[in-house]
Every structure is written in structure tokens, then in C-alpha cells.
Design an enzyme around this catalytic site. Structure first.
Site, mmCIF file in Angstrom:
data_model
loop_
_atom_site.group_PDB
_atom_site.id
_atom_site.type_symbol
_atom_site.label_atom_id
_atom_site.label_comp_id
_atom_site.label_asym_id
_atom_site.label_seq_id
_atom_site.Cartn_x
_atom_site.Cartn_y
_atom_site.Cartn_z
ATOM 1 N N LYS A 126 0.872 -1.183 0.000
ATOM 2 C CA LYS A 126 0.000 0.000 0.000
ATOM 3 C C LYS A 126 0.902 1.223 0.000
ATOM 4 O O LYS A 126 2.047 1.160 0.461
ATOM 5 C CB LYS A 126 -0.879 0.010 1.262
ATOM 6 C CG LYS A 126 -2.095 0.889 1.165
ATOM 7 C CD LYS A 126 -3.275 0.178 0.518
ATOM 8 C CE LYS A 126 -4.422 1.133 0.274
ATOM 9 N NZ LYS A 126 -5.620 0.459 -0.215
ATOM 10 N N ASP A 166 -7.062 4.422 -4.466
ATOM 11 C CA ASP A 166 -7.699 4.287 -3.147
ATOM 12 C C ASP A 166 -8.303 5.667 -2.877
ATOM 13 O O ASP A 166 -8.530 6.440 -3.828
ATOM 14 C CB ASP A 166 -6.670 3.875 -2.076
ATOM 15 C CG ASP A 166 -7.326 3.486 -0.747
ATOM 16 O OD1 ASP A 166 -7.881 2.383 -0.661
ATOM 17 O OD2 ASP A 166 -7.317 4.288 0.206
#
Ligand code: NDP
Length: 444
Positions: A126, A166
Site C-alpha cells: 500500500k 484508493d
């Protein structure tokens, strides 16, 4: 919590003292896997918990860029390459002022488990930045994205690490990031997913997380011989995941009565129709407006705060982490909510989850219920490698199958009499796959 779980968690706490979100995500997993470790000493002998909770690589970098007033701004960029036991690191980029290492480590850690559950060959990572794309011009966003990619490009690639979107990273940002990657590397490869269909994206990727969340909830409801038809649904958020969770729930005959953003929520007692949802797409994806504009346009109520006090059968938290606490859970239960399926990552606090599980309602953690997004990203990677693309129908069929298999895995490891503990099921199913792969690969 067992003595062993406590000991293991203390090790992780000691190493990561100022990372509450990361510790929250780790604690949930350790609690579920501790009994397995007690039964099968292979995992303890190979020190699997310490190895699994340490990222393989963490990159933190400076992102200088020039704003519209010709001033140089500096943000901080991150990429956490957490675990590659199953495949290249895979996980989104978040651009939001709240971004810090703890939040990205929790997201990357969850991603390892989520990606394992998809059954596809992807590891966990991430990244992101404390950059806030809100109220920035397109030129400013491009300037930031290009500078961010100047550094990130050194560490990613189609066989190494494949970022995606995201919070705060939608199709526009993905375009600027991919464009810069291509210039720097002089190659057109699938190093980023969430691309537009015209230049290598997958059909149905924008829809996949929200649709997948509703497909997962459908499977949960089926265990109680229930469906979405005529159910009242409360959704938080109004971004990508919320929009497509809403669309699919409406298609299945539900009445969706709320959407929210960080200023508050709208309550539409008549239900959000497909036509009204078109306005939300325009408002949020093009105009970049506030959800209150929906209330003004359709003459319904707007409230500050969170939507969880609204009476409903099904709740779909689709905004951000820890957005639903114990008091919110109590409200939902009091008002008759029977199913909670997480579109966001870790939106329910640990005591909210305990409340749902004690009440024995259907509750799915995001690592299972929102895995449809990353699964479709992995399908995009396959299409890019094969230099081909599948139709929306084909991708939707694959997505449905993947969500059904994730549900089966949760049931296999989480069923206890009449009750299915989806948290335990998801954690154990994913743990076996990741831990066994790590052990197969030696001291990694
Ligand atoms: P978007 O940026 O498209 O939308 C985020 C939404 O959440 C916005 O409505 C935003 O409101 C709201 N929000 C963000 N932070 C807060 C906050 N602190 N309080 C209240 N509302 C907030 O993001 P996505 O829809 O892509 O992501 C939503 C969630 O889903 C995240 O947890 C993400 O990690 C998760 N997720 C996303 C996937 C994807 O494919 N996009 C895949 C799997 C999980 P505002 O505009 O006011 O900030």
C-alpha cells in the site's frame, strides 16, 4: 486474549509503538490465529508472526511540486511493500492529509490477507501521500502525480509491485501516474491498475469493489434465506466504493436511504433511484461537490455526522477506517440491522465488531467483502500480460465466482454451529496460504 496471543502481540507492540491503526489490524489477526499456532508448532518454530508483521521494504520519499501560484510545495510519499510470498506487491495509493506510516502499514497488512483470499497470485502493499487533491487544479494534481512517480517508479513494475487507486486516487490521478511511469521507463506495461479502458484498463474495474461488496453480502444473506429485495440499506461515503455498492443494491431491489461524506449524510426516505445516483456520479466524480448538494437538489434531509442512527436492515460502511464505533453499532442493532458488510478497509472499530458478533448478526470484514476491487485489478494484470481484454460480462462472471469462493473460505474456517465468524474465517484461510508459502520459500 490467550497468553500466547498476548506475548506475540507484545513483540509487535514493542517494535511499532506509535502505530495504533497497524496494531489494531495485527491484533485481530493474532487473536484468530493463536489457537492454530498452539496446535501446530511449525508456525511458532519458524517465527512466522514476527516475519509476517515486518514489511519487506518501506520507502519514504520527498515529493516536491509547484502550485498554481508558482510556489514549491513539499509532501511526503510512501510505499509499504509488505509481503510478496504469493506474488508481486499489490495495493492502492491513498492521497489524503491523514496519511501516515501507521495507516499505510495497517492497509498493507490487511491487503496481504485480502489478496490471498482472492485466490490470485498477488502479494500485499500500500502507499500514498499526505497530499490533498481536494480543491487542487488539474495542473496541480498532475504536477504532484508526476513528481510522486519520479521517485516511486524506481521501486515498482509489473513483476515487482503494481499500485492502484484508493481514497483520493481515482481515474484522473491514475492517468497522470501511469503517463509519467511510461515516460520514465519507456515501456507500456501493466505497472498500475485502475487504468481507463482505452489504454489497458479492465472493464468493470471502477464498479468492482462496490459490486463485490454487495455480492458478498448476498452470500451472507443467503445463509439466512434472505435477499436484498425490499431491504432498507444505509451506506456511508459517496466515493467509488459507496457509489457502486449503492448501484448494485438498487439493482437488486433494495432501498438505499443514505450516502455521506466528511461533512455529513443525506437521508432520502424515498430511496436513492438510479437517476438520482447519476447525479451523485456527476457531483462526486466531475464537479467534486459535497453530498449536501444532493439534499438541496432532491429536497431531502441533510445531517452533520454519521448515518448509523438511521433505521435499516443492511449497513454498508464504505468511507474510511474506524468510522463506525461501539455506540454506532448499538444504534444499528437497536434499529434492527441484520447485516453489515464492509466496503471500506477496517471501518468498524474492534468493539463495534464484538457488538455485532455478540448479537449474532451477519458481519463481514473488508478484507473479505471488499476484495472484489483488487481481484479485478489482478484480472487487469492478466489482461495486460496477455495483451487482450475481457468483456464486462466476462469480468462480472469472474468477480461473482471470486466473491463466492471467498465466502466459501470464510465459512470453511469460521463456521461454528449456526453462526459464521467471517473475521476468523477470513484470517485463518488467508493465514494458511501466506504462512505456508513463506515457509516453502525458506528464510524470507
Ligand atoms: P473515494 O476517495 O472515492 O471516497 C472516499 C469517501 O469516503 C468520500 O465520500 C469521502 O468524503 C469519505 N471519507 C474519507 N475520509 C473520511 C473521513 N475521515 N470521515 C468521513 N468520510 C470520509 O475512496 P474509495 O471509495 O475508493 O475508498 C473508500 C474506502 O474503501 C477506503 O477505506 C478504501 O481503502 C476502501 N477500498 C477501496 C477500494 C477501491 O477499489 N477504490 C478497494 C478496497 C477498499 P470526502 O470527500 O468528504 O473526503
Amino acid at each position: 486474549m490467550s497468553k500466547l496471543a498476548n506475548e506475540l502481540l507484545n513483540q509487535v507492540r514493542k517494535k511499532n509503538p506509535n502505530e495504533p491503526e497497524f496494531l489494531q489490524a495485527v491484533e485481530e489477526v493474532i487473536e484468530n490465529i493463536a489457537p492454530l499456532l498452539e496446535n501446530d508448532t511449525t508456525y511458532l518454530e519458524s517465527n512466522i508472526v514476527e516475519r509476517l508483521t515486518e514489511p519487506e521494504r518501506t520507502i519514504i520519499f520527498k515529493v516536491p511540486w509547484i502550485d498554481d501560484n508558482n510556489r514549491i510545495q513539499v509532501n511526503r510519499g510512501f510505499r509499504v511493500q509488505f509481503n510478496s510470498a504469493i506474488g508481486p506487491y499489490k495495493g492502492g495509493l491513498r492521497f489524503h492529509p491523514s496519511v501516515n506510516l501507521s495507516i499505510l502499514k495497517f492497509l498493507a497488512f490487511e491487503q496481504i490477507f485480502k489478496n490471498a483470499l482472492t485466490g490470485l497470485p498477488i502479494g500485499g502493499g500500500k502507499g500514498g501521500s499526505d497530499f490533498d487533491p481536494k480543491a487542487k487544479s488539474d495542473r496541480e494534481i498532475m504536477s504532484f502525480c508526476q513528481s510522486f512517480m519520479n521517485e516511486l517508479s524506481k521501486y515498482i513494475g509489473p513483476n515487482t509491485d503494481v499500485p492502484a487507486g484508493d481514497i483520493g486516487v481515482g481515474s484522473k490521478e491514475i492517468g497522470y501516474l501511469f503517463g509519467q511511469y511510461k515516460r520514465l521507463k519507456n515501456e507500456f506495461t501493466g505497472a498500475i491498475t485502475g487504468k481507463a479502458f482505452n489504454w489497458g484498463g479492465s472493464n468493470l474495474r471502477p464498479e468492482a469493489t462496490g459490486y463485490g461488496n454487495v455480492y458478498f453480502a448476498q452470500h451472507m444473506l443467503k445463509t439466512k434465506k434472505e435477499t436484498f429485495k425490499d431491504k432498507t440499506v444505509v451506506i456511508s461515503g459517496s466515493g467509488n466504493v459507496a457509489q457502486y455498492s449503492c448501484k448494485k443494491a438498487i439493482e437488486l431491489g433494495a432501498k438505499v436511504v443514505t450516502l455521506s461524506d466528511s461533512s455529513g449524510f443525506i437521508y432520502d426516505k424515498d430511496g436513492i433511484t438510479k437517476e438520482k445516483l447519476q447525479f451523485v456520479f456527476y457531483l462526486k466524480n466531475e464537479k467534486k461537490g459535497r453530498i449536501k448538494d444532493y439534499a438541496d437538489k432532491f429536497n431531502c434531509q441533510f445531517f452533520e455526522g454519521k448515518p448509523w442512527g438511521t433505521s435499516c436492515d443492511i449497513a454498508l460502511p464504505c468511507a474510511t477506517q474506524n468510522e463506525l464505533d461501539k455506540n454506532d453499532a448499538k444504534e444499528l442493532l437497536k434499529n434492527g440491522c441484520m447485516c453489515v458488510s464492509e466496503g471500506a478497509n477496517m471501518p468498524c472499530s474492534p468493539d463495534a465488531i464484538t457488538a455485532f458478533q455478540n448479537a449474532k448478526i451477519l458481519y463481514a470484514p473488508g478484507k473479505a467483502s471488499n476484495a472484489g476491487g483488487v481481484a479485478t485489478s489482478a484480472l487487469e494484470m492478466s489482461q495486460n500480460s496477455l495483451r487482450m481484454s475481457w468483456s464486462s460480462k466476462e469480468v462480472d462472471e469472474k468477480l461473482k465466482l471470486i466473491m463466492s469462493q471467498i465466502h466459501d473460505a470464510c465459512v470453511k474456517y469460521g463456521k461454528n454451529g449456526d453462526f459464521i465468524d467471517y473475521v476468523k474465517g477470513a484470517n485463518i484461510a488467508a493465514f494458511y496460504k501466506i504462512a505456508d508459502s513463506m515457509i516453502d520459500q525458506g528464510v524470507v
